[in-house]
Design a protein around this motif. Sequence first.
Motif, PDB file in Angstrom:
ATOM      1  N   PHE A   1      -4.797  11.070  -6.563  1.00  0.00           N
ATOM      2  CA  PHE A   1      -5.339   9.765  -6.989  1.00  0.00           C
ATOM      3  C   PHE A   1      -6.063   9.052  -5.952  1.00  0.00           C
ATOM      4  N   ASP A   2      -7.385   8.220  -6.509  1.00  0.00           N
ATOM      5  CA  ASP A   2      -8.230   7.388  -5.656  1.00  0.00           C
ATOM      6  C   ASP A   2      -7.638   5.810  -5.693  1.00  0.00           C
ATOM      7  N   VAL A   3      -6.920   5.899  -4.417  1.00  0.00           N
ATOM      8  CA  VAL A   3      -6.132   4.412  -4.344  1.00  0.00           C
ATOM      9  C   VAL A   3      -7.553   3.473  -3.882  1.00  0.00           C
ATOM     10  N   ARG A   4      -7.778   2.576  -4.828  1.00  0.00           N
ATOM     11  CA  ARG A   4      -8.974   1.838  -4.788  1.00  0.00           C
ATOM     12  C   ARG A   4      -8.905   0.507  -4.279  1.00  0.00           C
ATOM     13  N   LEU A   5      -7.683   0.139  -4.241  1.00  0.00           N
ATOM     14  CA  LEU A   5      -7.329  -1.344  -3.699  1.00  0.00           C
ATOM     15  C   LEU A   5      -6.004  -1.525  -3.349  1.00  0.00           C
ATOM     16  N   ALA A   6      -5.831  -2.237  -2.351  1.00  0.00           N
ATOM     17  CA  ALA A   6      -4.395  -2.648  -1.691  1.00  0.00           C
ATOM     18  C   ALA A   6      -4.239  -4.330  -1.829  1.00  0.00           C
ATOM     19  N   CYS A   7      -3.125  -4.626  -2.047  1.00  0.00           N
ATOM     20  CA  CYS A   7      -3.093  -6.082  -1.941  1.00  0.00           C
ATOM     21  C   CYS A   7      -1.695  -6.246  -1.349  1.00  0.00           C
ATOM     22  N   GLU A   8      -1.868  -6.953  -0.141  1.00  0.00           N
ATOM     23  CA  GLU A   8      -0.686  -7.278   0.742  1.00  0.00           C
ATOM     24  C   GLU A   8      -0.751  -8.573   1.596  1.00  0.00           C
ATOM     25  N   ILE A   9       0.196  -9.488   1.650  1.00  0.00           N
ATOM     26  CA  ILE A   9       0.241 -10.766   2.050  1.00  0.00           C
ATOM     27  C   ILE A   9       0.678 -10.663   3.599  1.00  0.00           C
ATOM     28  N   ASP A  10       1.390  -9.698   4.055  1.00  0.00           N
ATOM     29  CA  ASP A  10       2.020  -9.662   5.523  1.00  0.00           C
ATOM     30  C   ASP A  10       0.925  -9.421   6.267  1.00  0.00           C
ATOM     31  N   LYS A  11       0.891 -10.082   7.394  1.00  0.00           N
ATOM     32  CA  LYS A  11      -0.318 -10.043   8.287  1.00  0.00           C
ATOM     33  C   LYS A  11      -0.515  -8.617   9.124  1.00  0.00           C
ATOM     34  N   PHE A  12       0.698  -8.096   9.480  1.00  0.00           N
ATOM     35  CA  PHE A  12       0.697  -6.798  10.253  1.00  0.00           C
ATOM     36  C   PHE A  12       0.223  -5.628   9.491  1.00  0.00           C
ATOM     37  N   CYS A  13       0.971  -5.730   8.167  1.00  0.00           N
ATOM     38  CA  CYS A  13       0.826  -4.724   7.216  1.00  0.00           C
ATOM     39  C   CYS A  13      -0.846  -4.935   6.838  1.00  0.00           C
ATOM     40  N   ARG A  14      -1.296  -5.814   6.586  1.00  0.00           N
ATOM     41  CA  ARG A  14      -2.763  -5.867   6.419  1.00  0.00           C
ATOM     42  C   ARG A  14      -3.650  -5.193   7.546  1.00  0.00           C
ATOM     43  N   GLN A  15      -3.206  -5.294   8.463  1.00  0.00           N
ATOM     44  CA  GLN A  15      -3.938  -4.915   9.758  1.00  0.00           C
ATOM     45  C   GLN A  15      -3.758  -3.301   9.847  1.00  0.00           C
ATOM     46  N   THR A  16      -2.655  -3.076   9.564  1.00  0.00           N
ATOM     47  CA  THR A  16      -2.227  -1.364   9.377  1.00  0.00           C
ATOM     48  C   THR A  16      -3.172  -0.990   8.289  1.00  0.00           C
ATOM     49  N   ILE A  17      -3.208  -1.744   7.147  1.00  0.00           N
ATOM     50  CA  ILE A  17      -4.228  -1.072   6.088  1.00  0.00           C
ATOM     51  C   ILE A  17      -5.710  -0.893   6.393  1.00  0.00           C
ATOM     52  N   ALA A  18      -6.046  -2.103   7.059  1.00  0.00           N
ATOM     53  CA  ALA A  18      -7.474  -2.173   7.571  1.00  0.00           C
ATOM     54  C   ALA A  18      -7.725  -1.046   8.672  1.00  0.00           C
ATOM     55  N   LEU A  19      -6.787  -0.697   9.450  1.00  0.00           N
ATOM     56  CA  LEU A  19      -6.888   0.206  10.452  1.00  0.00           C
ATOM     57  C   LEU A  19      -7.153   1.588   9.750  1.00  0.00           C
ATOM     58  N   ASN A  20      -6.428   2.075   9.111  1.00  0.00           N
ATOM     59  CA  ASN A  20      -6.240   3.276   8.313  1.00  0.00           C
ATOM     60  C   ASN A  20      -7.149   3.523   6.882  1.00  0.00           C
ATOM     61  N   LYS A  21      -7.377   2.632   6.156  1.00  0.00           N
ATOM     62  CA  LYS A  21      -8.151   2.486   5.148  1.00  0.00           C
ATOM     63  C   LYS A  21      -9.139   1.587   4.965  1.00  0.00           C
ATOM     64  N   PRO A  22      -9.993   1.621   5.919  1.00  0.00           N
ATOM     65  CA  PRO A  22     -11.160   0.498   5.859  1.00  0.00           C
ATOM     66  C   PRO A  22     -11.869   0.344   4.610  1.00  0.00           C
ATOM     67  N   ASP A  23     -12.081   1.364   3.870  1.00  0.00           N
ATOM     68  CA  ASP A  23     -13.074   1.401   2.757  1.00  0.00           C
ATOM     69  C   ASP A  23     -12.575   0.665   1.453  1.00  0.00           C
ATOM     70  N   ILE A  24     -11.153   0.791   1.430  1.00  0.00           N
ATOM     71  CA  ILE A  24     -10.610   0.314  -0.023  1.00  0.00           C
ATOM     72  C   ILE A  24     -10.706  -1.105   0.157  1.00  0.00           C
ATOM     73  N   ALA A  25     -10.523  -1.827  -1.019  1.00  0.00           N
ATOM     74  CA  ALA A  25     -10.494  -3.137  -1.400  1.00  0.00           C
ATOM     75  C   ALA A  25      -9.052  -3.632  -0.632  1.00  0.00           C
ATOM     76  N   LEU A  26      -9.344  -4.884   0.060  1.00  0.00           N
ATOM     77  CA  LEU A  26      -8.210  -5.355   0.711  1.00  0.00           C
ATOM     78  C   LEU A  26      -8.033  -7.029   0.226  1.00  0.00           C
ATOM     79  N   LEU A  27      -6.828  -7.328  -0.650  1.00  0.00           N
ATOM     80  CA  LEU A  27      -6.610  -8.524  -0.758  1.00  0.00           C
ATOM     81  C   LEU A  27      -5.325  -9.084  -0.332  1.00  0.00           C
ATOM     82  N   THR A  28      -5.027 -10.358  -0.528  1.00  0.00           N
ATOM     83  CA  THR A  28      -3.896 -11.160   0.307  1.00  0.00           C
ATOM     84  C   THR A  28      -2.834 -11.353  -0.745  1.00  0.00           C
ATOM     85  N   ASP A  29      -2.801 -12.753  -1.116  1.00  0.00           N
ATOM     86  CA  ASP A  29      -1.536 -12.979  -1.883  1.00  0.00           C
ATOM     87  C   ASP A  29      -2.133 -12.882  -3.437  1.00  0.00           C
TER      88      ASP A  29
END
Length: 473
Positions: free
Chosen positions: A92-120
């Motif tokens: 699958f192409d994981v197109r979007l991630a939604c996560e409120i935890d600060k450190f998990c968001r940092q991890t997502i941005a580090l490893n998957k900078p091209d996918i959409a990132l949303l918070t709450d």
Amino acid sequence: MSTEITIKEAAMQLGISEQRVRTLCRQGDLTARKIGNTWVIDAKSLNRYGLKTAHHVAEDHPTYLANSAKPIALSFFSGAMGLDLGIEKAGFDVRLACEIDKFCRQTIALNKPDIALLTDINDYNADDIRSAAGLNKRDEIDLIVGGPPCQAFSTAGNRKGFNDERGNVFLKYLQLCLELRPKYFVIENVRGLLSCPMEHRPHEQRGKDFPDLSEDELKGGALNFIINRLEKSGYGYSFNLYNSANFGTPQIRERVIIVCSRDGKAPPFLMPTHSENAEHGLPKWNTLKKCISKIDKHDHLTFPEKRLKYYRLLKPGENWKNLPVELQKEAMGKSFYSGGGKTGFLRRLAWDKPSPTLVTHPAMPATDLAHPEEDRPLSIQEYKKIQEFPDEWDLAGPLIQQYKQVGNAVPVSLGQAVGALVLNLLNGIDVIQYKGFKYSRYKCTTDKEWRNEFIKLVNSHNSKTEQKELGFV
């Protein structure tokens, strides 16, 4: 071509002193080169360092890469992305991630900078989600996955069910899935969801002087509510409690997986790839030794000296019960006389078995996860291997936050099993089912078995209520 910036610019971006930036350059924490008496720093390296240490904030953003020919998946409550990595591995192409935890968001941005990132999740509607993922109203969504926070349903928590704020985001997730109308969506949660009430009534408000429990207050009321919503929506569903060891993970970790299908049909169960003793012709469970014995770098917490005193007497696979009785009493104190198995106290892991369920802190007294031979808790590198994260997967934040991220994750192989099932269904491929396969340690965990048990509970409760009303009890 990379962009380079000065020491002063780097210090301003990170909010630290110029001297500290120079130290990071000398230590190799930043990719930099020296020109005369000063440094110039690679901007991408600075951004990665900022994300990893949380000096930079992972801001919300839409997808930067939305032209994949693969089936489209959206992820909610993404955490460190264990489930998503498995879905991706399945195709699958994981197109979007939604996560409120600060450190998990940092991890997502580090490893998957091209996918959409949303918070709450509460801040977005279905149109917002589509827009962020680069989808218009006509674009089909093949799969949505999410594991709403499990503490509200955990047997270790207060069991407040949907009265808990974390339970409310569960309802928001369900609502979004039904509005976005994907071909399939998945709900992942802890075993406690099978028995958690929709509404929790404190024990001091129960008994002969109080009204009888309503159906929503019965054990399983929360899951019954979810099922009723699914049935009214026209989605078919199936669920089971799955042990991740049956899918190749070197860990005993059991999770409820509900697979929902827009066509109204009940999907088959996940396809196991392993079995405990090679039943059904499948390979045996993977062991801890096969998984972690070749790791050469370890970052880990430490045990207090008073615990190490006992660990030095224990062999692989042993715990406090293997100490002489007098030392058991000394080590356990008052807990020695309390009930329960207490197998998590002073626990060395066994080489020849899968790991027990990883927790968010491997050095808590009642849930120790000690190395089979070394006098230390499991390292974060071992945590990553057991949960099957790639070696190159960067984790943001301090060590304790890294443990938390990995300890809360879905094992990658279990995620891949979810993805493989849905991909087969999308492509009209028959899914292998093993009759009588033991998916977990517990009974009555399949959707049909569970529903029958819940109906029995409701009927029994109604019968008692009627007898009470007639004055028989």
